[in-house]
Design an enzyme around this catalytic site. Structure first.
Site, PDB file in Angstrom:
ATOM      1  N   SER A  18       0.893  -1.231  -0.064  1.00 55.58           N
ATOM      2  CA  SER A  18      -0.131  -0.023   0.003  1.00 55.58           C
ATOM      3  C   SER A  18       0.848   1.373   0.116  1.00 55.58           C
ATOM      4  O   SER A  18       2.022   1.305   0.595  1.00 55.58           O
ATOM      5  CB  SER A  18      -0.981   0.018   1.164  1.00 55.58           C
ATOM      6  OG  SER A  18      -1.824  -1.029   1.116  1.00 55.58           O
ATOM      7  N   GLU A 139      -1.683 -15.925   0.980  1.00 56.59           N
ATOM      8  CA  GLU A 139      -1.857 -15.283   2.126  1.00 56.59           C
ATOM      9  C   GLU A 139      -3.289 -15.535   2.561  1.00 56.59           C
ATOM     10  O   GLU A 139      -3.700 -15.398   3.715  1.00 56.59           O
ATOM     11  CB  GLU A 139      -1.520 -13.980   2.475  1.00 56.59           C
ATOM     12  CG  GLU A 139      -1.632 -13.059   3.353  1.00 56.59           C
ATOM     13  CD  GLU A 139      -1.262 -11.685   3.319  1.00 56.59           C
ATOM     14  OE1 GLU A 139      -2.226 -10.839   3.135  1.00 56.59           O
ATOM     15  OE2 GLU A 139      -0.021 -11.404   3.258  1.00 56.59           O
TER      16      GLU A 139
END
Length: 167
Positions: A18, A139
């Site tokens: 991010s 994940e």
């Protein structure tokens, strides 16, 4: 080279994905990496990097072709952040971000001309989006990474117990 150490939790990875102002739009990455001989030179900023102050390696998405369409021109790199002695890589600065209870959970990570050997590229140049999405899919399965890390801790604990002499 890195996978056996990752699988036994000898090294800890954090993902730098991010960026400020991007929200959840990972394809809008602006952290840039420029090829320089056998290295990429990385400059930019990431935010909300969970537990990045504990990691000694990062997975980082970087823009390697600013002219490419949004999901292209992105390269995925493994970047060593701390050496075996815990020393921070030159050019990397962490600024802590705290939760509402005052606990440090995240960081802003600033990279200023950090050199990353090109052999630490994950996948192909300008096709890192696809490699990163594969990582995120693993994940999302939850327990796989935790189980692998726990096995490494268990193996080291058993080895230490075997070495310990009781009087």
């Amino acid at each position: 080279e890195l996978l056996p150490h990752y699988a036994t939790a000898e090294i800890e990875f954090c993902r730098l994905l991010s960026e400020p102002g991007s929200g959840s739009d990972l394809a809008s990455v602006t952290t840039k990496a420029v090829r320089d001989g056998d290295d990429f030179v990385v400059t930019g900023q990431k935010i909300w990097s969970s537990a990045s102050h504990f990691a000694n390696w990062y997975h980082v998405l970087v823009r390697t072709d600013p002219e490419a369409p949004k999901h292209r021109g992105i390269t995925y790199l493994a970047m060593q952040i701390k050496d075996g002695d815990g020393n921070q890589t030159e050019g990397v600065t962490l600024r802590p971000l705290y939760d509402f209870l005052g606990r440090r959970r995240w960081n802003e990570v600033f990279m200023d001309e950090v050199r990353v050997p090109k052999n630490l590229m994950i996948g192909e140049v300008n096709r890192g989006w696809y490699a990163a999405m594969t990582t995120l899919n693993f994940e999302r399965t939850g327990g796989a990474a935790a189980s692998a890390g726990s096995l490494g801790v268990l193996d080291r604990s058993v080895a230490e117990m075997r070495r310990t002499k009781f009087a």
